[in-house]
Design a protein around this motif. Structure first.
Motif, mmCIF file in Angstrom:
data_model
loop_
_atom_site.group_PDB
_atom_site.id
_atom_site.type_symbol
_atom_site.label_atom_id
_atom_site.label_comp_id
_atom_site.label_asym_id
_atom_site.label_seq_id
_atom_site.Cartn_x
_atom_site.Cartn_y
_atom_site.Cartn_z
ATOM 1 N N GLY A 206 9.391 15.707 13.166
ATOM 2 C CA GLY A 206 9.744 15.194 11.846
ATOM 3 C C GLY A 206 9.281 13.757 11.667
ATOM 4 N N ARG A 207 9.463 12.929 12.690
ATOM 5 C CA ARG A 207 9.025 11.534 12.613
ATOM 6 C C ARG A 207 7.515 11.454 12.480
ATOM 7 N NH1 ARG A 207 12.904 11.037 16.749
ATOM 8 N NH2 ARG A 207 11.287 10.814 18.350
ATOM 9 N N GLU A 208 6.821 12.338 13.171
ATOM 10 C CA GLU A 208 5.365 12.349 13.085
ATOM 11 C C GLU A 208 4.920 12.785 11.699
ATOM 12 O OE1 GLU A 208 1.322 12.092 14.190
ATOM 13 O OE2 GLU A 208 3.159 11.206 14.991
ATOM 14 N N LEU A 209 5.580 13.778 11.143
ATOM 15 C CA LEU A 209 5.227 14.275 9.825
ATOM 16 C C LEU A 209 5.395 13.187 8.767
ATOM 17 C CD1 LEU A 209 4.443 16.971 8.309
ATOM 18 C CD2 LEU A 209 6.891 17.219 7.842
ATOM 19 N N LEU A 210 6.441 12.378 8.913
ATOM 20 C CA LEU A 210 6.773 11.358 7.908
ATOM 21 C C LEU A 210 6.371 9.953 8.346
ATOM 22 C CD1 LEU A 210 10.341 12.681 6.990
ATOM 23 C CD2 LEU A 210 8.218 13.050 5.726
ATOM 24 N N ARG A 211 5.405 9.852 9.236
ATOM 25 C CA ARG A 211 5.049 8.546 9.788
ATOM 26 C C ARG A 211 4.542 7.570 8.722
ATOM 27 N NH1 ARG A 211 1.028 12.097 11.448
ATOM 28 N NH2 ARG A 211 -1.120 11.577 10.799
ATOM 29 N N ASN A 212 3.964 8.078 7.634
ATOM 30 C CA ASN A 212 3.465 7.198 6.576
ATOM 31 C C ASN A 212 4.522 6.880 5.530
ATOM 32 O OD1 ASN A 212 0.809 7.161 7.654
ATOM 33 N ND2 ASN A 212 0.385 9.139 6.695
ATOM 34 N N THR A 213 5.653 7.575 5.595
ATOM 35 C CA THR A 213 6.745 7.355 4.632
ATOM 36 C C THR A 213 8.073 7.249 5.374
ATOM 37 O OG1 THR A 213 6.923 9.755 4.286
ATOM 38 C CG2 THR A 213 5.556 8.523 2.725
ATOM 39 N N PRO A 214 8.199 6.286 6.284
ATOM 40 C CA PRO A 214 9.417 6.200 7.098
ATOM 41 C C PRO A 214 10.601 5.664 6.303
ATOM 42 C CG PRO A 214 8.033 4.310 7.513
ATOM 43 C CD PRO A 214 7.251 5.206 6.594
ATOM 44 N N PHE A 215 11.799 5.961 6.786
ATOM 45 C CA PHE A 215 13.000 5.353 6.226
ATOM 46 C C PHE A 215 13.054 3.906 6.721
ATOM 47 C CE2 PHE A 215 15.461 9.652 6.146
ATOM 48 C CZ PHE A 215 14.640 10.079 5.119
ATOM 49 N N ARG A 216 13.158 2.963 5.790
ATOM 50 C CA ARG A 216 13.081 1.543 6.163
ATOM 51 C C ARG A 216 14.404 0.807 5.960
ATOM 52 N NH1 ARG A 216 9.129 -0.404 2.164
ATOM 53 N NH2 ARG A 216 9.020 -2.340 3.355
ATOM 54 N N PHE A 217 15.326 1.427 5.263
ATOM 55 C CA PHE A 217 16.604 0.785 4.972
ATOM 56 C C PHE A 217 17.508 0.914 6.197
ATOM 57 C CE2 PHE A 217 20.821 0.756 2.746
ATOM 58 C CZ PHE A 217 20.724 -0.522 2.211
ATOM 59 N N THR A 218 17.931 -0.215 6.762
ATOM 60 C CA THR A 218 18.640 -0.194 8.046
ATOM 61 C C THR A 218 20.090 -0.661 7.955
ATOM 62 O OG1 THR A 218 17.867 -2.421 8.595
ATOM 63 C CG2 THR A 218 16.491 -0.574 9.310
ATOM 64 N N VAL A 219 20.601 -0.866 6.760
ATOM 65 C CA VAL A 219 21.967 -1.382 6.600
ATOM 66 C C VAL A 219 22.978 -0.330 7.073
ATOM 67 C CG1 VAL A 219 23.688 -2.108 4.909
ATOM 68 C CG2 VAL A 219 21.329 -2.922 4.731
ATOM 69 N N ILE A 220 23.927 -0.765 7.882
ATOM 70 C CA ILE A 220 24.913 0.144 8.457
ATOM 71 C C ILE A 220 25.941 0.597 7.419
ATOM 72 C CG2 ILE A 220 26.719 0.385 10.217
ATOM 73 C CD1 ILE A 220 23.893 0.269 11.322
ATOM 74 N N ASP A 221 26.320 -0.298 6.511
ATOM 75 C CA ASP A 221 27.316 0.019 5.485
ATOM 76 C C ASP A 221 26.693 -0.236 4.110
ATOM 77 O OD1 ASP A 221 29.471 0.319 3.791
ATOM 78 O OD2 ASP A 221 30.856 -0.887 5.002
ATOM 79 N N PRO A 222 25.939 0.733 3.573
ATOM 80 C CA PRO A 222 25.229 0.509 2.313
ATOM 81 C C PRO A 222 26.146 0.181 1.145
ATOM 82 C CG PRO A 222 24.387 2.461 3.429
ATOM 83 C CD PRO A 222 25.633 2.054 4.144
ATOM 84 N N ILE A 223 27.318 0.795 1.077
ATOM 85 C CA ILE A 223 28.196 0.542 -0.062
ATOM 86 C C ILE A 223 28.655 -0.914 -0.083
ATOM 87 C CG2 ILE A 223 30.463 1.078 -1.027
ATOM 88 C CD1 ILE A 223 29.963 3.989 -0.385
ATOM 89 N N ALA A 224 29.099 -1.428 1.052
ATOM 90 C CA ALA A 224 29.498 -2.836 1.127
ATOM 91 C C ALA A 224 28.319 -3.748 0.832
ATOM 92 C CB ALA A 224 30.085 -3.140 2.506
ATOM 93 N N PHE A 225 27.142 -3.352 1.271
ATOM 94 C CA PHE A 225 25.922 -4.145 1.061
ATOM 95 C C PHE A 225 25.667 -4.364 -0.430
ATOM 96 C CE2 PHE A 225 21.248 -4.201 0.477
ATOM 97 C CZ PHE A 225 20.903 -5.268 1.296
ATOM 98 N N PHE A 226 25.785 -3.319 -1.232
ATOM 99 C CA PHE A 226 25.500 -3.441 -2.660
ATOM 100 C C PHE A 226 26.685 -4.015 -3.436
ATOM 101 C CE2 PHE A 226 22.426 -0.078 -1.402
ATOM 102 C CZ PHE A 226 21.275 -0.787 -1.712
#
Length: 282
Positions: A206-226
Motif C-alpha cells: 500500500g505504501r508503495e502504491l501511494l508513494r507519490n501521494t503520501p499522508f503528510r498530516f502528522t498531528v496526533i490530536d487533529p480536533i484540538a489542533f484546529f
C-alpha cells in the motif's frame, strides 16, 4: 512497481471506484449512480490493485455516509452555500435531496473540473451547482477565492473531504486559519486521521502504491489542533459508531479479528481514536 497515483488528483478516481463498488452491493447504504461513470476503467482498476481493498471500501463508505449526515445537519441550520474544496469526483449535488435554492460550489484543479464538466454535461443537479478551477496550494489565490465566495454567502458550509491528510501540518494550519477568517463560513466538515498512524497502518504494498501521494498530516490530536484557530466541535462522528448506525462491520485481518473478540472495548476505542468525521462551527 509502477503506480497509477502520480498526482493527488488521481485519488479522486480511486475513491469514485469504491463508491461505485458500494452502489452495486445489494445491501448498499447509499446509491451513487454517477460514480462508475466518473471513475471509468481507470478508477475500477485502481480499486482492483488496492491492498486490503475491503478496509478501504469500508473507510470510503463510512466517510460518505457520515458526511452526508453532517451536510443534512448543516442544511437544518439554514446554510445557503456549500463550498467543497478539493471536490474531486463527488456527486452529492446530484444524488442527495437538497434545497433547490442551495448554492453548491465545487473547487478543484482545472483538469478535474474539465473532466467532470464533460462527463456530467447531460446530468441535472438538485441544487444550484457551479464549479471553479483553482490550485488551492497557492496561498494568495486560495485566500482571494475564499474571500470572494464568503462575500456571496450569509451562512456557508465548507467541506474538505480527502484533503487534510495530504497536507503537511503547516499547510493544514494555514487552510484552517484562511477558512476561519471568512465570517460567513460558519461550518467546516472534514474527516480526520490521527497523525500518529499516518502511513504506518498501510501494508508495504500500500505504501508503495501511494508513494507519490503520501499522508503528510502528522498531528496526533487533529480536533484540538484546529480548535486552536477558534473552531468548536458541533458534531464528531466516530468511525465504529457510524459503522454500527449503517450496519457494517469493520473488516479486520489476523490478529485484529481475534483481538477485537477478546478485547472489544479496547480495540473499539483504539479504532475510534484513529479515524472520524467532524463538523466544526465557528
Amino acid at each position: 512497481m509502477e503506480t497509477p497515483f502520480q498526482h493527488i488528483a488521481d485519488t479522486a478516481f480511486w475513491v469514485a471506484g469504491f463508491r461505485a463498488q458500494e452502489t452495486e452491493r445489494p445491501d448498499a447504504v447509499f446509491k451513487d449512480p454517477l460514480a462508475k461513470k466518473l471513475a471509468g476503467q481507470r478508477g475500477i482498476e485502481m480499486v482492483d490493485i488496492t491492498p486490503n481493498a475491503a478496509l478501504m471500501h469500508f473507510s470510503v463508505t463510512i466517510r460518505t455516509t457520515a458526511i452526508d449526515q453532517l451536510i443534512n445537519l448543516a442544511i437544518g441550520y439554514g446554510i445557503d452555500m456549500v463550498i467543497n474544496l478539493g471536490a474531486g469526483l463527488d456527486t452529492r449535488p446530484y444524488r442527495m435531496k437538497l434545497p433547490a435554492s442551495l448554492n453548491w460550489i465545487e473547487v478543484d484543479y482545472d483538469h478535474v473540473i474539465d473532466y467532470k464538466n464533460d462527463t456530467l454535461a447531460n446530468e441535472r443537479p438538485n441544487c444550484r451547482l457551479s464549479r471553479i478551477t483553482a490550485d488551492l496550494s497557492v496561498d494568495t489565490d486560495r485566500q482571494k477565492l475564499l474571500n470572494d465566495l464568503g462575500g456571496r454567502s450569509k451562512k456557508a458550509l465548507v467541506i474538505t473531504e480527502g484533503v487534510i491528510t495530504y497536507l503537511d501540518n503547516d499547510e493544514a494550519s494555514q487552510l484552517s486559519k484562511d477558512i476561519f477568517a471568512v465570517p460567513s463560513f460558519q461550518f467546516w466538515i472534514q474527516e480526520y486521521l490521527n497523525g500518529g498512524y499516518r502511513n504506518n497502518g498501510n501494508p508495504k504494498k500500500g505504501r508503495e502504491l501511494l508513494r507519490n501521494t503520501p499522508f503528510r498530516f502528522t498531528v496526533i490530536d487533529p480536533i484540538a489542533f484546529f480548535m486552536r484557530d477558534g473552531w468548536e466541535v458541533n458534531k464528531n462522528i466516530l468511525m465504529l459508531d457510524e459503522a454500527d448506525r449503517i450496519g457494517r462491520k469493520m473488516p479486520l485481518n489476523f490478529p485484529w479479528n481475534l483481538l477485537i473478540r477478546i478485547f472489544p472495548r479496547k480495540i473499539r476505542e483504539g479504532a475510534n481514536r484513529k479515524f472520524g468525521i467532524v463538523m466544526f462551527v465557528r
